[in-house]
Design a protein around this motif. Structure first.
Motif, PDB file in Angstrom:
ATOM      1  N   CYS A  33       0.841  -1.193   0.000  1.00 15.60           N
ATOM      2  CA  CYS A  33       0.000   0.000   0.000  1.00 15.60           C
ATOM      3  C   CYS A  33       0.878   1.246   0.000  1.00 15.60           C
ATOM      4  N   CYS A  60      -5.582   0.106   5.885  1.00 13.86           N
ATOM      5  CA  CYS A  60      -6.095   1.482   5.906  1.00 13.86           C
ATOM      6  C   CYS A  60      -7.171   1.754   4.861  1.00 13.86           C
ATOM      7  N   CYS A  95      -6.365  -1.674   0.513  1.00 17.88           N
ATOM      8  CA  CYS A  95      -5.467  -2.044   1.599  1.00 17.88           C
ATOM      9  C   CYS A  95      -6.255  -2.564   2.794  1.00 17.88           C
ATOM     10  N   ASN A 147       1.596  -1.016   4.213  1.00 21.07           N
ATOM     11  CA  ASN A 147       1.240  -2.399   4.526  1.00 21.07           C
ATOM     12  C   ASN A 147       1.502  -3.326   3.324  1.00 21.07           C
ATOM     13  N   CYS A 184      -0.034   3.465   3.444  1.00 16.84           N
ATOM     14  CA  CYS A 184       0.390   3.118   4.795  1.00 16.84           C
ATOM     15  C   CYS A 184       1.571   2.155   4.811  1.00 16.84           C
TER      16      CYS A 184
HETATM   17 ZN    ZN Z   1      -2.729   0.977   3.574  1.00 21.26          ZN
END
Ligand code: ZN
Ligand code: ADP
Ligand code: ZN
Length: 751
Positions: free
Chosen positions: A454, A497, A494, A459, A457
């Motif tokens: 992502c 988030c 994601c 991730n 964020c």
């Molecule tokens: Zn994210």
């Protein structure tokens, strides 16, 4: 040479192991002419079918099992010492190959005798005394550099000579360093180098006078080593010291002690570290007593050196992983420098790990085994923590020099998002180039793994079973775990988030190079990756070009991290730190820390404080947190905790069995039956059988691949049982002869 274990009553038959993937030894008759001269360990030439093969005698016999045996056709002079034969036997059973295959590793690569030719002699010396004294940091050097700008190989040789202290033996230059005679002669014609008759290097002059007083930590480490050597029992010692903390100095002095006491030493160095700078100090310290085994050496030369070692003419051997098999006389000490290095694991059969082999050899021959590193492997740290290894630490640089300052750039921030270069890295790069310094840009990339991350964020989509990232497979748009086989569809947004800004990683060096050229049109960029370094010398040439200073920027993958020391490099930029970190391998965090430490160490080595800029989408990751603080111990404590929870090495053993076949369906059926057979066999053994699952690259040269991973407290019996099941299944099913197995014990990669 006369083998010690000749027996008086000459037996008539010999059992000979041949370099074939066959378990058994073959019986041959000892002809009259060789009676009494053949012993266990002898190397012989025997007829095999229509061929003639070199083999090793492993047993003598009064009787043959069958009537018609052929006679041994030739007896070679070389002899494999008994401890090495035993080591080969251990390798065969532990790593799962035949004795003949294991012996092929133990013996030098070519069994052909070197052609007898006139050996070059003499000592080549840099003519200019000022240059010799000042080395690469003088005006004289700059002048020479300019003069030789069109003769790169000559410049490279001159630089190598300087880093070796201004002189070197002609045979060393030609055979070990791999320069052609014309290159050397060219320098002689220019009057830059002279060749003189040999003045023997005194083995004693070397150490004294260079480093005068050891630091307290060095003394402590050395006295531990001294005690271990004196005890003459197997003593493994881990030396954990940051780069520049004086580890090599400790190795040299330990080796000196052994030599003074009449013993011998093996020093293992990583493949890529076999650049002259890494080995010059051993040459300087031990002169002719050291043999430096270079991967560039061709078979016959290597064989020649092997024989000289066997005869006791070299008492110190420095070389890559295969040097662990050197027949050093009265061996007392094995040093494994950069013990965490991946190149210690051999990729072909037998897939041995030179660190493990060193320890086994140490155990069997009562040696001191010194493992050294700035970033020790999890395996060695755990053994040290459990007091199986003694531990010596050298926490600071000699002379209190500062470690480079490491700065993180959060790529999730608005102005960096989606860009290759953050504004911060560009700013630092401009400044460095403006000041006339050089920069190294590093992409931490391994293999072809692509994963989903992502942008908002940071991730990464992970496997629910394995704590490794899922790998994106274009076919069917699926994400797969190549360890356990778990798979799922790519998410639309994601999971952390909910952002829809997902990206599939995979920025390559070529794209970065293009971008750099657009940003800095007048700046020379050298690119170093698998594509630009094909060929034996490619890697070396690029480093040489960079050291001439004509190219301000060196861009590359992990190859740029090690090896040469470039005094003019003041900035290291890590373009993408994530890819190594998210590589689907449980060691990816450890490797990333090790690599980033190494690449950071390239910055500001000549007195000036260097800078390191690391771009990342996950600055809060443990790796980066500890890296900024130069806190490897702290990082490893957390890392070992995770490994313990997930039952990964060093808390469990692994065996990776990868099979390939032209027919995907047949392969899968076979692997399913093998995996379930293995599960049954190991049901009570606390060993998990994972898979079958596709490896990262599921098809190679039109052969499909699938793998099974054994994980747990695996012992020899477990391995033998699973291997027997394989042989059994393979023999039973029709059309299974096309299946090939790659059996990797203690795997270091999962490709
Ligand atoms: Zn994210
Ligand atoms: P490492 O192997 O840990 O990177 P080295 O042994 O190469 O460290 O030492 C780094 C530098 O410091 C070398 O140039 C070495 O000659 C020098 N050095 C090592 N020990 C001492 C010492 N006790 N006093 C002065 N200089 C030293
Ligand atoms: Zn998994």
């Amino acid at each position: 040479m006369t083998p010690e274990n000749l027996i008086a009553l000459a037996p008539r038959f010999a059992r000979v192991v041949l370099p074939l993937p066959i378990e058994q030894a073959f019986t041959y008759e000892i002809p009259e002419t060789m009676q009494g001269r053949i012993a266990v360990g002898c190397r012989v030439e025997v007829p095999f079918g229509k061929r003639s093969l070199s083999g090793i005698v492993v047993e003598l016999a009064e009787k043959a099992d069958y009537a018609r045996t052929k006679p041994i056709s030739e007896l070679h002079e070389t002899f494999v010492p008994t401890p090495l034969l035993e080591l080969a036997t251990w390798i065969a059973s532990y790593y799962g190959c035949s004795c003949g295959e294991a012996l092929q590793s133990v013996l030098p690569p070519s069994l052909r005798r070197a052609k007898i030719r006139a050996r070059p002699t003499g000592m080549a010396r840099v003519a200019d005394v000022t240059l010799r004294r000042a080395g690469e940091s003088s005006d004289e050097y700059a002048t020479v550099q300019k003069k030789l700008s069109r003769a790169k190989r000559q410049l490279a040789l001159l630089t190598e000579l300087l880093s070796a202290g201004g002189e070197a033996l002609v045979p060393v230059i030609l055979e070990e360093w791999g320069y052609d005679r014309e290159i050397l002669d060219g320098l002689v014609t220019r009057g830059m180098v002279t060749i003189e008759a040999i003045e023997r290097i005194s083995p004693l002059d070397a150490l004294e006078g260079r480093v005068e007083v050891l630091t307290a930590e060095q003394n402590d480490a050395l006295s531990r080593v001294g005690d271990a050597l004196a005890s003459r029992v197997f003593s493994p010692i881990l030396i954990h010291g940051v780069t520049g903390s004086g580890k090599t100095e400790v190795y040299l002095r330990a080796a000196r002690r052994v030599l003074d006491d009449g013993g011998g030493v093996i020093v293992l160095v990583p493949e890529i570290g076999l650049l002259p700078q890494a080995t010059a100090r051993y040459r300087r310290a031990f002169g002719d007593q050291v043999a430096i085994i270079h991967s560039r050496l061709t078979g016959p030369d290597r064989f020649d050196i092997w024989e000289r070692i066997e005869r006791g003419e070299h008492r110190v051997v420095v070389g890559p992983r295969s040097a662990v098999f050197s027949p050093v006389k009265d061996l007392r000490l094995i040093i494994v420098d950069e013990e965490q290095d991946e190149s210690y694991k051999q990729d072909d059969k037998p897939r041995y790990h030179a660190r493990s082999v060193s320890l086994v050899r140490g155990r069997d021959e009562n040696l001191t085994v010194l493992l050294g590193s700035a970033t020790p492997s999890a395996e060695s740290l755990r053994h040290a923590a459990e007091k199986k290894y003694a531990l010596a630490t050298l926490p600071g640089r000699v002379g209190g020099g500062a470690l480079p300052e490491i700065e993180l750039v959060d790529m999730r921030e608005e102005h960096s998002r989606g860009q290759i270069f953050s504004p911060r890295l560009l700013e630092r790069l401009e400044k460095t180039l403006g000041d006339g310094h050089q920069a190294i840009l590093f992409l931490n990339k391994r293999g072809h793994a692509r994963y989903v991350q992502c942008n908002a964020c940071g991730n990464v989509v992970m496997c629910k079973n394995c704590d490794v990232s899922l790998t994106f497979h274009r076919v069917g748009d699926r994400l797969k775990c190549h360890l356990c086989g778990y798979e799922r569809a790519s998410p639309q947004s994601c999971e952390a988030c909910k952002s829809r800004q997902l990206h599939y990683t995979g920025v390559g060096t070529q794209r970065v190079e293009l971008e750099l050229k657009a940003l800095f049109p007048d700046t020379g960029v050298l690119r170093m990756d698998a594509d630009t370094t094909s060929g034996k010398e490619g890697h070396r040439h690029i480093l040489e070009e960079f050291s001439t200073g004509q190219y301000p920027i060196l861009l590359g993958t992990q190859m740029v991290a090690k090896g040469h020391h470039f005094p003019n490099v003041n900035l290291v930029g890590v373009v993408s730190a994530e890819e190594g970190l998210n590589f689907p391998d449980f060691r990816s965090a450890e490797r990333t820390f090790q690599q980033l430490t190494q690449v950071a160490g390239r910055s500001g080595r000549a007195g000036t404080l260097g800078g390191v800029v690391i771009q990342t989408y996950s600055p809060e990751h443990a790796v980066f947190r500890h890296l900024v603080a130069h806190d490897y111990d702290g990082f490893m404590r957390e890392e070992l905790e995770t490994r313990r929870e997930l039952n990964y090495p060093p808390f469990a053993r692994l065996v990776l069995a990868c099979c390939s076949a032209p027919d995907a369906g047949a392969l899968n059926a076979f692997m399913e039956s093998w995996a379930s057979a293995a599960r049954q066999l190991l049901a009570r053994r606390n060993v998990a059988v994972l898979g079958p699952a596709p490896p990262l690259v599921p098809r190679v040269k039109n052969r499909y691949r699938e793998q099974i991973l054994l994980k747990g407290a695996i012992n020899q019996g477990d391995k033998d049982a699973v291997m027997a099941a394989y042989n059994d299944l393979k023999a039973r099913g029709r059309g299974r002869s096309a299946i090939e197995l790659r059996w990797d014990v203690d795997p270091e990669t999962f490709l």
